[in-house]
Design an enzyme around this catalytic site. Structure first.
Site, short mmCIF file in Angstrom:
data_model
loop_
_atom_site.label_atom_id
_atom_site.label_comp_id
_atom_site.label_asym_id
_atom_site.label_seq_id
_atom_site.Cartn_x
_atom_site.Cartn_y
_atom_site.Cartn_z
N ASP A 180 -26.87 96.20 25.05
CA ASP A 180 -27.98 96.86 24.34
C ASP A 180 -27.92 96.62 22.84
O ASP A 180 -28.97 96.44 22.20
CB ASP A 180 -28.04 98.36 24.67
N GLN B 110 -23.36 98.83 27.27
CA GLN B 110 -22.24 97.89 27.40
C GLN B 110 -21.07 98.49 28.20
O GLN B 110 -21.01 99.70 28.41
CB GLN B 110 -21.71 97.54 26.01
N HIS B 111 -20.14 97.61 28.57
CA HIS B 111 -18.77 97.95 29.02
C HIS B 111 -18.62 98.55 30.42
O HIS B 111 -17.52 98.59 30.94
CB HIS B 111 -18.05 98.91 28.07
O1 LIG Z 1 -20.29 101.35 24.07
C1 LIG Z 1 -21.20 101.05 23.33
C2 LIG Z 1 -21.07 99.95 22.34
O2 LIG Z 1 -19.78 99.42 22.26
C3 LIG Z 1 -22.49 101.81 23.43
O3 LIG Z 1 -23.38 101.49 22.40
C4 LIG Z 1 -23.12 101.58 24.78
O4 LIG Z 1 -23.63 100.27 24.82
C5 LIG Z 1 -24.15 102.66 25.12
O5 LIG Z 1 -25.29 102.61 24.35
P1 LIG Z 1 -26.47 103.72 24.31
O6 LIG Z 1 -26.81 104.10 25.70
O7 LIG Z 1 -25.98 104.84 23.47
O8 LIG Z 1 -27.60 102.99 23.65
#
Ligand SMILES: O=C(CO)[C@@H](O)[C@H](O)COP(=O)(O)O
Ligand SMILES: Nc1ncnc2c1ncn2[C@@H]1O[C@H](COP(=O)(O)OP(=O)(O)O)[C@@H](O)[C@H]1O
EC number: 2.7.1.17
Length: 472
Positions: A233, A71-72
Protein backbone atom coordinates in the site's frame (compact mmCIF):
# COMPACT_ATOMS: atom_id res chain seq x y z
CA UNK A 1 -12.01 5.07 -23.61
CA UNK A 2 -9.86 2.45 -21.85
CA UNK A 3 -10.61 1.97 -18.14
CA UNK A 4 -8.33 0.77 -15.36
CA UNK A 5 -9.12 -0.22 -11.77
CA UNK A 6 -7.03 0.14 -8.63
CA UNK A 7 -7.79 -1.90 -5.53
CA UNK A 8 -6.68 -1.01 -2.00
CA UNK A 9 -7.15 -3.95 0.36
CA UNK A 10 -6.09 -2.16 3.55
CA UNK A 11 -6.36 -3.09 7.21
CA UNK A 12 -9.85 -1.70 7.75
CA UNK A 13 -11.47 -1.83 4.31
CA UNK A 14 -11.32 -2.57 0.60
CA UNK A 15 -11.66 0.25 -1.93
CA UNK A 16 -11.99 -0.01 -5.72
CA UNK A 17 -11.37 3.04 -7.93
CA UNK A 18 -12.05 2.93 -11.67
CA UNK A 19 -10.25 5.60 -13.71
CA UNK A 20 -9.72 6.60 -17.33
CA UNK A 21 -6.43 4.98 -18.34
CA UNK A 22 -5.14 7.98 -20.25
CA UNK A 23 -6.24 11.01 -18.23
CA UNK A 24 -6.63 9.37 -14.80
CA UNK A 25 -10.09 10.91 -14.43
CA UNK A 26 -12.23 9.16 -11.80
CA UNK A 27 -15.09 7.23 -13.36
CA UNK A 28 -16.60 5.36 -10.38
CA UNK A 29 -15.69 3.83 -7.03
CA UNK A 30 -16.78 1.32 -4.40
CA UNK A 31 -15.84 0.16 -0.90
CA UNK A 32 -16.55 -2.49 1.73
CA UNK A 33 -15.35 -3.02 5.31
CA UNK A 34 -12.97 -5.64 6.70
CA UNK A 35 -13.55 -7.34 10.06
CA UNK A 36 -11.49 -6.16 13.05
CA UNK A 37 -8.61 -8.20 14.37
CA UNK A 38 -4.95 -8.86 13.71
CA UNK A 39 -5.51 -12.29 12.13
CA UNK A 40 -8.02 -12.86 9.36
CA UNK A 41 -9.13 -15.57 6.96
CA UNK A 42 -8.03 -14.24 3.52
CA UNK A 43 -11.44 -15.27 2.18
CA UNK A 44 -12.80 -12.21 4.09
CA UNK A 45 -10.58 -9.99 1.87
CA UNK A 46 -12.07 -11.70 -1.19
CA UNK A 47 -15.62 -11.24 0.12
CA UNK A 48 -14.95 -7.53 0.75
CA UNK A 49 -13.33 -7.21 -2.68
CA UNK A 50 -16.39 -8.74 -4.36
CA UNK A 51 -18.65 -6.35 -2.42
CA UNK A 52 -16.48 -3.32 -3.25
CA UNK A 53 -16.32 -4.31 -6.95
CA UNK A 54 -20.12 -4.62 -7.05
CA UNK A 55 -20.40 -1.25 -5.29
CA UNK A 56 -18.13 0.18 -8.01
CA UNK A 57 -20.43 -1.14 -10.74
CA UNK A 58 -18.31 -4.21 -11.63
CA UNK A 59 -15.06 -4.61 -13.55
CA UNK A 60 -16.32 -6.20 -16.77
CA UNK A 61 -15.59 -3.08 -18.85
CA UNK A 62 -12.14 -2.54 -17.28
CA UNK A 63 -9.01 -3.21 -19.38
CA UNK A 64 -6.45 -3.60 -16.56
CA UNK A 65 -6.48 -3.89 -12.79
CA UNK A 66 -3.83 -3.80 -10.03
CA UNK A 67 -3.95 -4.52 -6.31
CA UNK A 68 -2.34 -2.46 -3.55
CA UNK A 69 -2.66 -3.93 -0.06
CA UNK A 70 -1.49 -3.80 3.53
CA UNK A 71 2.11 -5.01 3.71
CA UNK A 72 3.80 -7.93 5.51
CA UNK A 73 0.75 -10.16 6.27
CA UNK A 74 1.69 -13.87 6.30
CA UNK A 75 -0.53 -15.95 4.00
CA UNK A 76 0.43 -19.64 4.09
CA UNK A 77 -0.89 -21.98 1.38
CA UNK A 78 -0.82 -25.80 1.21
CA UNK A 79 0.18 -27.67 -1.93
CA UNK A 80 -3.41 -27.53 -3.22
CA UNK A 81 -3.46 -23.73 -2.80
CA UNK A 82 -5.75 -23.75 0.27
CA UNK A 83 -5.03 -21.34 3.12
CA UNK A 84 -3.29 -23.20 5.98
CA UNK A 85 -4.39 -20.86 8.78
CA UNK A 86 -5.69 -17.32 9.21
CA UNK A 87 -3.27 -14.68 7.89
CA UNK A 88 -1.27 -12.90 10.60
CA UNK A 89 -1.36 -9.18 9.85
CA UNK A 90 1.35 -6.49 10.02
CA UNK A 91 -0.04 -5.25 13.36
CA UNK A 92 -0.08 -8.64 15.09
CA UNK A 93 2.63 -8.49 17.76
CA UNK A 94 2.77 -12.17 18.84
CA UNK A 95 5.93 -12.55 16.72
CA UNK A 96 7.93 -9.95 18.73
CA UNK A 97 10.10 -12.53 20.52
CA UNK A 98 10.65 -14.42 17.26
CA UNK A 99 11.97 -11.18 15.73
CA UNK A 100 14.42 -10.67 18.62
CA UNK A 101 15.57 -14.30 18.28
CA UNK A 102 16.23 -13.88 14.55
CA UNK A 103 18.34 -10.77 15.16
CA UNK A 104 20.39 -12.59 17.79
CA UNK A 105 20.83 -15.70 15.60
CA UNK A 106 22.09 -13.79 12.54
CA UNK A 107 24.41 -11.83 14.85
CA UNK A 108 25.86 -15.11 16.14
CA UNK A 109 26.22 -16.50 12.60
CA UNK A 110 28.02 -13.40 11.33
CA UNK A 111 29.94 -12.65 14.52
CA UNK A 112 28.70 -9.04 14.62
CA UNK A 113 25.69 -6.85 15.30
CA UNK A 114 22.61 -8.87 14.30
CA UNK A 115 20.48 -5.82 13.44
CA UNK A 116 23.12 -4.47 11.10
CA UNK A 117 23.61 -7.93 9.55
CA UNK A 118 19.88 -8.08 8.66
CA UNK A 119 19.91 -4.48 7.40
CA UNK A 120 22.95 -5.18 5.21
CA UNK A 121 21.40 -8.39 3.85
CA UNK A 122 17.81 -7.29 3.15
CA UNK A 123 17.48 -3.64 4.28
CA UNK A 124 15.10 -4.67 7.06
CA UNK A 125 15.67 -5.62 10.70
CA UNK A 126 13.05 -8.15 11.87
CA UNK A 127 10.26 -6.73 14.03
CA UNK A 128 6.96 -8.40 14.93
CA UNK A 129 5.45 -6.91 11.75
CA UNK A 130 7.95 -8.38 9.31
CA UNK A 131 6.85 -11.61 7.57
CA UNK A 132 9.99 -13.58 8.40
CA UNK A 133 9.31 -13.14 12.14
CA UNK A 134 5.74 -14.40 11.64
CA UNK A 135 7.10 -17.52 9.90
CA UNK A 136 9.42 -18.15 12.86
CA UNK A 137 6.44 -17.80 15.22
CA UNK A 138 4.52 -20.33 13.10
CA UNK A 139 7.43 -22.78 13.06
CA UNK A 140 7.72 -22.60 16.86
CA UNK A 141 4.04 -22.51 17.85
CA UNK A 142 2.19 -24.36 15.08
CA UNK A 143 4.76 -26.75 13.55
CA UNK A 144 2.04 -28.83 11.85
CA UNK A 145 0.79 -25.74 10.02
CA UNK A 146 4.39 -24.84 9.17
CA UNK A 147 4.92 -28.34 7.74
CA UNK A 148 1.78 -28.02 5.59
CA UNK A 149 2.95 -24.69 4.16
CA UNK A 150 3.95 -25.22 0.51
CA UNK A 151 3.99 -21.51 -0.42
CA UNK A 152 4.06 -18.18 1.46
CA UNK A 153 2.72 -14.97 0.00
CA UNK A 154 1.50 -11.51 1.01
CA UNK A 155 -2.03 -10.05 1.01
CA UNK A 156 -1.66 -8.34 -2.38
CA UNK A 157 -0.05 -11.43 -3.92
CA UNK A 158 -2.96 -13.60 -2.76
CA UNK A 159 -5.66 -11.19 -3.96
CA UNK A 160 -3.97 -10.75 -7.38
CA UNK A 161 -3.70 -14.55 -7.63
CA UNK A 162 -7.42 -14.89 -6.84
CA UNK A 163 -8.29 -12.32 -9.51
CA UNK A 164 -6.34 -14.40 -12.03
CA UNK A 165 -8.16 -17.62 -11.12
CA UNK A 166 -5.70 -19.02 -8.52
CA UNK A 167 -4.50 -21.62 -11.02
CA UNK A 168 -1.75 -23.36 -9.07
CA UNK A 169 1.04 -22.10 -6.84
CA UNK A 170 3.27 -21.46 -9.87
CA UNK A 171 0.99 -18.58 -10.84
CA UNK A 172 1.73 -16.64 -7.61
CA UNK A 173 3.43 -13.31 -8.31
CA UNK A 174 4.55 -10.25 -6.37
CA UNK A 175 6.60 -7.08 -6.97
CA UNK A 176 9.75 -5.61 -5.39
CA UNK A 177 7.74 -3.10 -3.35
CA UNK A 178 5.83 -5.66 -1.35
CA UNK A 179 8.52 -8.39 -1.43
CA UNK A 180 10.91 -5.95 0.26
CA UNK A 181 8.77 -6.05 3.41
CA UNK A 182 9.19 -9.77 3.97
CA UNK A 183 12.69 -9.89 5.49
CA UNK A 184 13.80 -12.41 2.85
CA UNK A 185 14.04 -10.13 -0.21
CA UNK A 186 16.63 -7.40 -0.72
CA UNK A 187 15.40 -4.10 -2.20
CA UNK A 188 19.02 -3.25 -3.02
CA UNK A 189 19.82 -6.40 -5.04
CA UNK A 190 16.30 -7.32 -6.18
CA UNK A 191 16.86 -10.94 -5.10
CA UNK A 192 15.25 -13.28 -2.59
CA UNK A 193 17.47 -14.47 0.28
CA UNK A 194 16.17 -18.01 0.69
CA UNK A 195 18.88 -18.63 3.30
CA UNK A 196 17.13 -16.05 5.53
CA UNK A 197 13.71 -17.51 4.70
CA UNK A 198 15.02 -20.88 5.86
CA UNK A 199 16.58 -19.36 8.98
CA UNK A 200 13.18 -17.87 9.83
CA UNK A 201 11.17 -20.98 8.99
CA UNK A 202 13.58 -23.36 10.74
CA UNK A 203 14.92 -25.02 7.61
CA UNK A 204 11.67 -25.13 5.64
CA UNK A 205 11.83 -23.77 2.09
CA UNK A 206 8.31 -22.92 0.87
CA UNK A 207 7.68 -21.65 -2.65
CA UNK A 208 7.73 -17.84 -3.00
CA UNK A 209 5.86 -15.73 -5.58
CA UNK A 210 7.93 -14.78 -8.61
CA UNK A 211 8.89 -11.09 -8.56
CA UNK A 212 7.35 -9.33 -11.57
CA UNK A 213 8.76 -6.13 -13.13
CA UNK A 214 7.02 -2.84 -12.16
CA UNK A 215 4.68 -2.81 -15.19
CA UNK A 216 4.59 -6.52 -16.07
CA UNK A 217 1.21 -8.22 -16.51
CA UNK A 218 0.86 -11.27 -14.25
CA UNK A 219 -2.39 -12.67 -15.71
CA UNK A 220 -5.96 -11.90 -16.77
CA UNK A 221 -9.22 -11.62 -14.87
CA UNK A 222 -12.20 -13.80 -15.85
CA UNK A 223 -13.47 -10.92 -18.01
CA UNK A 224 -10.10 -10.59 -19.79
CA UNK A 225 -8.59 -7.53 -18.03
CA UNK A 226 -4.81 -7.50 -17.65
CA UNK A 227 -3.62 -7.87 -14.06
CA UNK A 228 -0.68 -5.64 -13.13
CA UNK A 229 1.92 -6.83 -10.59
CA UNK A 230 0.32 -4.87 -7.71
CA UNK A 231 2.37 -3.67 -4.75
CA UNK A 232 2.31 -2.80 -1.05
CA UNK A 233 0.00 0.00 0.00
CA UNK A 234 2.75 2.50 0.80
CA UNK A 235 4.51 1.99 -2.55
CA UNK A 236 1.14 2.41 -4.27
CA UNK A 237 0.48 5.71 -2.45
CA UNK A 238 3.92 7.04 -3.46
CA UNK A 239 3.15 6.13 -7.09
CA UNK A 240 -0.21 7.95 -6.96
CA UNK A 241 1.37 11.08 -5.48
CA UNK A 242 4.34 10.99 -7.86
CA UNK A 243 6.54 11.70 -4.81
CA UNK A 244 9.83 13.44 -5.77
CA UNK A 245 13.15 14.02 -3.90
CA UNK A 246 12.43 16.34 -0.94
CA UNK A 247 8.87 15.00 -0.55
CA UNK A 248 8.04 12.91 2.50
CA UNK A 249 4.73 11.06 2.32
CA UNK A 250 3.00 10.85 5.72
CA UNK A 251 0.00 8.53 5.86
CA UNK A 252 -2.32 8.52 8.86
CA UNK A 253 -4.31 5.32 8.36
CA UNK A 254 -4.45 2.38 10.75
CA UNK A 255 -0.66 2.65 10.62
CA UNK A 256 1.27 5.91 10.74
CA UNK A 257 3.75 5.88 7.85
CA UNK A 258 6.58 8.26 6.95
CA UNK A 259 8.30 7.40 3.65
CA UNK A 260 10.24 8.87 0.73
CA UNK A 261 11.20 7.76 -2.77
CA UNK A 262 15.01 7.66 -3.14
CA UNK A 263 17.67 6.16 -5.36
CA UNK A 264 19.76 4.71 -2.51
CA UNK A 265 18.57 1.71 -0.48
CA UNK A 266 18.44 2.19 3.31
CA UNK A 267 20.35 -0.22 5.57
CA UNK A 268 19.55 1.04 9.09
CA UNK A 269 20.82 -1.48 11.65
CA UNK A 270 18.72 0.16 14.38
CA UNK A 271 15.62 -0.98 12.49
CA UNK A 272 13.92 2.42 12.81
CA UNK A 273 13.98 2.92 9.04
CA UNK A 274 12.98 -0.04 6.86
CA UNK A 275 14.74 -0.24 3.50
CA UNK A 276 11.75 -1.06 1.30
CA UNK A 277 11.51 -0.74 -2.49
CA UNK A 278 9.02 1.47 -4.35
CA UNK A 279 6.77 0.44 -7.24
CA UNK A 280 8.88 1.95 -10.04
CA UNK A 281 12.31 0.37 -9.54
CA UNK A 282 13.56 2.86 -6.93
CA UNK A 283 13.75 2.69 -3.12
CA UNK A 284 11.23 3.56 -0.40
CA UNK A 285 12.89 4.03 3.02
CA UNK A 286 10.00 3.97 5.48
CA UNK A 287 9.16 4.40 9.16
CA UNK A 288 5.92 2.83 10.39
CA UNK A 289 4.04 3.17 13.67
CA UNK A 290 1.25 0.89 14.87
CA UNK A 291 -0.87 3.75 16.22
CA UNK A 292 -2.34 6.43 13.99
CA UNK A 293 -5.97 7.13 12.95
CA UNK A 294 -7.30 4.76 15.61
CA UNK A 295 -5.76 7.01 18.29
CA UNK A 296 -8.18 9.69 17.10
CA UNK A 297 -11.02 7.12 16.99
CA UNK A 298 -10.23 6.05 20.58
CA UNK A 299 -9.93 9.61 21.91
CA UNK A 300 -13.23 10.59 20.28
CA UNK A 301 -14.84 7.50 21.87
CA UNK A 302 -13.35 8.36 25.26
CA UNK A 303 -14.77 11.88 25.06
CA UNK A 304 -18.11 10.72 23.62
CA UNK A 305 -17.77 12.97 20.54
CA UNK A 306 -17.43 12.51 16.77
CA UNK A 307 -14.34 13.36 14.70
CA UNK A 308 -15.51 16.88 13.84
CA UNK A 309 -16.07 17.73 17.49
CA UNK A 310 -12.72 16.17 18.46
CA UNK A 311 -11.07 18.49 15.94
CA UNK A 312 -13.01 21.52 17.15
CA UNK A 313 -12.05 20.76 20.77
CA UNK A 314 -8.37 20.38 19.90
CA UNK A 315 -8.22 23.56 17.85
CA UNK A 316 -9.99 25.64 20.48
CA UNK A 317 -7.58 24.60 23.26
CA UNK A 318 -3.97 25.65 23.83
CA UNK A 319 -1.19 23.11 24.34
CA UNK A 320 -0.66 23.31 28.12
CA UNK A 321 1.53 20.48 29.34
CA UNK A 322 -0.75 17.49 28.81
CA UNK A 323 1.02 14.73 26.86
CA UNK A 324 -0.58 11.64 25.34
CA UNK A 325 1.78 8.85 24.25
CA UNK A 326 -0.31 6.89 21.75
CA UNK A 327 0.97 3.31 22.14
CA UNK A 328 -2.56 1.88 22.33
CA UNK A 329 -1.63 -1.28 20.37
CA UNK A 330 1.92 -1.59 21.69
CA UNK A 331 4.38 0.10 19.31
CA UNK A 332 6.64 -0.75 16.41
CA UNK A 333 8.64 2.51 16.12
CA UNK A 334 10.10 2.66 18.68
CA UNK A 335 10.05 -1.13 19.02
CA UNK A 336 7.92 -1.57 22.17
CA UNK A 337 5.42 -4.29 21.25
CA UNK A 338 4.19 -4.63 24.85
CA UNK A 339 3.95 -0.92 25.69
CA UNK A 340 0.63 0.75 26.45
CA UNK A 341 -0.49 4.35 25.95
CA UNK A 342 0.00 6.99 28.62
CA UNK A 343 -1.38 10.36 29.64
CA UNK A 344 1.04 12.56 31.57
CA UNK A 345 1.07 16.06 33.01
CA UNK A 346 -2.51 16.32 34.30
CA UNK A 347 -3.20 19.49 36.30
CA UNK A 348 -6.48 21.00 37.40
CA UNK A 349 -6.29 23.61 34.65
CA UNK A 350 -5.68 21.14 31.81
CA UNK A 351 -8.15 18.42 32.91
CA UNK A 352 -10.57 19.25 30.11
CA UNK A 353 -11.86 17.44 27.01
CA UNK A 354 -10.12 20.03 24.83
CA UNK A 355 -6.72 19.42 26.37
CA UNK A 356 -7.12 15.65 25.94
CA UNK A 357 -8.20 16.09 22.30
CA UNK A 358 -5.20 18.32 21.63
CA UNK A 359 -2.78 15.98 23.42
CA UNK A 360 -3.99 13.01 21.32
CA UNK A 361 -3.38 14.84 18.05
CA UNK A 362 -0.05 16.26 19.21
CA UNK A 363 1.10 12.83 20.47
CA UNK A 364 0.25 11.21 17.16
CA UNK A 365 2.06 13.97 15.24
CA UNK A 366 5.12 13.82 17.53
CA UNK A 367 5.52 10.10 16.73
CA UNK A 368 5.42 10.98 13.00
CA UNK A 369 7.89 13.86 13.51
CA UNK A 370 10.26 11.33 15.11
CA UNK A 371 9.82 9.29 11.92
CA UNK A 372 10.91 12.24 9.76
CA UNK A 373 14.01 12.63 11.97
CA UNK A 374 14.80 8.93 11.50
CA UNK A 375 14.55 9.30 7.71
CA UNK A 376 16.79 12.38 7.80
CA UNK A 377 19.35 10.42 9.83
CA UNK A 378 19.50 8.03 6.83
CA UNK A 379 20.27 10.93 4.49
CA UNK A 380 16.73 11.50 3.21
CA UNK A 381 15.90 15.09 2.31
CA UNK A 382 12.62 16.28 3.87
CA UNK A 383 11.50 19.64 2.47
CA UNK A 384 7.75 19.16 2.62
CA UNK A 385 5.20 16.60 3.74
CA UNK A 386 2.39 15.15 1.60
CA UNK A 387 -0.29 14.18 4.15
CA UNK A 388 -2.78 11.43 3.25
CA UNK A 389 -4.85 8.63 4.87
CA UNK A 390 -8.19 8.61 6.70
CA UNK A 391 -6.73 10.66 9.58
CA UNK A 392 -5.94 13.54 7.21
CA UNK A 393 -9.70 14.21 7.18
CA UNK A 394 -9.20 15.65 10.69
CA UNK A 395 -9.02 19.47 10.44
CA UNK A 396 -7.04 19.61 13.69
CA UNK A 397 -4.46 17.11 12.43
CA UNK A 398 -3.97 19.15 9.27
CA UNK A 399 -3.77 22.48 11.13
CA UNK A 400 -1.37 21.28 13.84
CA UNK A 401 0.84 19.20 11.53
CA UNK A 402 3.22 21.88 10.13
CA UNK A 403 4.14 23.23 13.58
CA UNK A 404 5.04 19.78 14.91
CA UNK A 405 6.48 18.25 11.73
CA UNK A 406 8.51 21.43 11.15
CA UNK A 407 7.97 21.64 7.36
CA UNK A 408 5.11 22.81 5.11
CA UNK A 409 2.36 20.21 4.87
CA UNK A 410 0.59 19.66 1.55
CA UNK A 411 -2.79 17.96 1.89
CA UNK A 412 -4.11 16.58 -1.41
CA UNK A 413 -7.91 16.60 -1.60
CA UNK A 414 -9.43 13.66 0.34
CA UNK A 415 -9.11 10.52 -1.73
CA UNK A 416 -7.89 6.93 -1.81
CA UNK A 417 -4.27 7.30 -2.86
CA UNK A 418 -3.37 3.61 -2.50
CA UNK A 419 -6.20 2.61 -4.85
CA UNK A 420 -5.15 5.44 -7.19
CA UNK A 421 -1.53 4.26 -7.21
CA UNK A 422 -2.72 0.76 -8.07
CA UNK A 423 -4.89 2.22 -10.85
CA UNK A 424 -1.91 4.15 -12.24
CA UNK A 425 0.14 0.96 -12.18
CA UNK A 426 -2.67 -0.84 -14.06
CA UNK A 427 -2.63 1.96 -16.68
CA UNK A 428 1.16 1.58 -16.93
CA UNK A 429 0.81 -2.17 -17.44
CA UNK A 430 -1.80 -1.58 -20.12
CA UNK A 431 0.32 1.03 -21.93
CA UNK A 432 3.49 -1.09 -21.82
CA UNK A 433 5.59 2.11 -21.79
CA UNK A 434 8.88 2.54 -19.94
CA UNK A 435 7.41 5.19 -17.58
CA UNK A 436 3.99 5.32 -15.89
CA UNK A 437 1.39 7.55 -17.58
CA UNK A 438 1.32 11.18 -16.46
CA UNK A 439 -1.94 11.87 -14.67
CA UNK A 440 -2.97 15.31 -13.36
CA UNK A 441 -2.29 15.59 -9.62
CA UNK A 442 -5.23 16.12 -7.27
CA UNK A 443 -5.84 19.68 -6.04
CA UNK A 444 -4.18 20.29 -2.69
CA UNK A 445 -4.01 22.79 0.15
CA UNK A 446 -0.77 23.88 1.85
CA UNK A 447 -0.55 24.34 5.63
CA UNK A 448 2.36 26.30 7.13
CA UNK A 449 3.18 27.37 10.70
CA UNK A 450 6.12 28.23 12.94
CA UNK A 451 7.50 25.08 14.49
CA UNK A 452 6.81 24.31 18.16
CA UNK A 453 9.85 22.37 19.41
CA UNK A 454 8.66 22.64 23.05
CA UNK A 455 5.75 20.29 22.27
CA UNK A 456 8.15 17.70 20.87
CA UNK A 457 10.59 18.09 23.78
CA UNK A 458 7.83 17.50 26.34
CA UNK A 459 6.57 14.52 24.34
CA UNK A 460 10.08 13.02 24.12
CA UNK A 461 10.46 13.12 27.92
CA UNK A 462 7.16 11.34 28.48
CA UNK A 463 7.66 8.88 25.57
CA UNK A 464 10.78 7.62 27.26
CA UNK A 465 8.95 7.09 30.57
CA UNK A 466 6.79 4.48 28.80
CA UNK A 467 9.75 2.22 28.04
CA UNK A 468 9.13 -1.15 29.66
CA UNK A 469 5.46 -0.48 30.44
CA UNK A 470 3.41 -3.53 29.76
CA UNK A 471 -0.06 -3.60 28.28
CA UNK A 472 -0.82 -7.18 29.37
O1 LIG B 1 3.12 -2.30 8.02
C1 LIG B 1 2.98 -1.31 7.35
C2 LIG B 1 4.12 -0.68 6.62
O2 LIG B 1 5.35 -1.26 6.92
C3 LIG B 1 1.61 -0.70 7.23
O3 LIG B 1 1.62 0.53 6.59
C4 LIG B 1 0.68 -1.67 6.55
O4 LIG B 1 1.01 -1.71 5.18
C5 LIG B 1 -0.79 -1.33 6.81
O5 LIG B 1 -1.23 -0.17 6.23
P1 LIG B 1 -2.64 0.57 6.49
O6 LIG B 1 -3.72 -0.44 6.46
O7 LIG B 1 -2.52 1.30 7.77
O8 LIG B 1 -2.74 1.52 5.33
N1 LIG C 1 -12.76 12.97 9.93
C1 LIG C 1 -11.89 12.08 10.42
N2 LIG C 1 -11.01 12.45 11.38
C2 LIG C 1 -10.12 11.56 11.89
N3 LIG C 1 -10.05 10.26 11.50
C3 LIG C 1 -10.90 9.84 10.55
C4 LIG C 1 -11.85 10.71 9.96
N4 LIG C 1 -12.53 9.99 9.04
C5 LIG C 1 -12.02 8.72 9.07
N5 LIG C 1 -11.05 8.62 9.99
C6 LIG C 1 -10.29 7.41 10.37
O1 LIG C 1 -9.42 6.98 9.35
C7 LIG C 1 -9.19 5.56 9.50
C8 LIG C 1 -9.25 4.88 8.17
O2 LIG C 1 -8.26 5.42 7.34
P1 LIG C 1 -7.63 4.59 6.15
O3 LIG C 1 -6.50 5.41 5.61
O4 LIG C 1 -8.73 4.19 5.21
O5 LIG C 1 -7.10 3.33 6.94
P2 LIG C 1 -6.51 1.93 6.41
O6 LIG C 1 -5.90 2.25 5.06
O7 LIG C 1 -5.50 1.54 7.43
O8 LIG C 1 -7.64 0.95 6.36
C9 LIG C 1 -10.24 5.05 10.49
O9 LIG C 1 -9.63 4.74 11.72
C10 LIG C 1 -11.21 6.22 10.57
O10 LIG C 1 -11.89 6.29 11.80
Amino acid sequence: MALVAGIDSSTQSCKVYVRDAESGELVRQGRAGHPDGTEIDPQRWKDALDEAVADAGGLDDVDAVSVGAQQHGMVCLDDAGAVVRKALLWNDTRSAQAADDLIAELGEQTGGDGGQAWADAVGVVPLASITVAKLRWLADHEPDNADRTAAVCLPHDWIGWQLGGASGLDALATDRGDASGTGYFSAASGEYRTDLLQLGFRGRNPMLPRVAAPNEAIGHTSSGALIGPGTGDNAAAALALDAQPGDVVVSVGTSGVVSAVTSVAAADGSGLVAGFADATGRQLPLVCTLNAARVLDATARLLGVDHDELSRLALSTASEGLVLVPYLEGERTPNRPDASGAIHGLRLHNSTPGHLARAAIEGLLCGLADGIDHLRAQGVEAKRVLLIGGGAKSAALRELAPAILGVPVIVPEPGEYVADGAARQAAWTLAGTSEPPTWAQAASKTYEADSTPAVRERYAEVRDLTEGTNAM
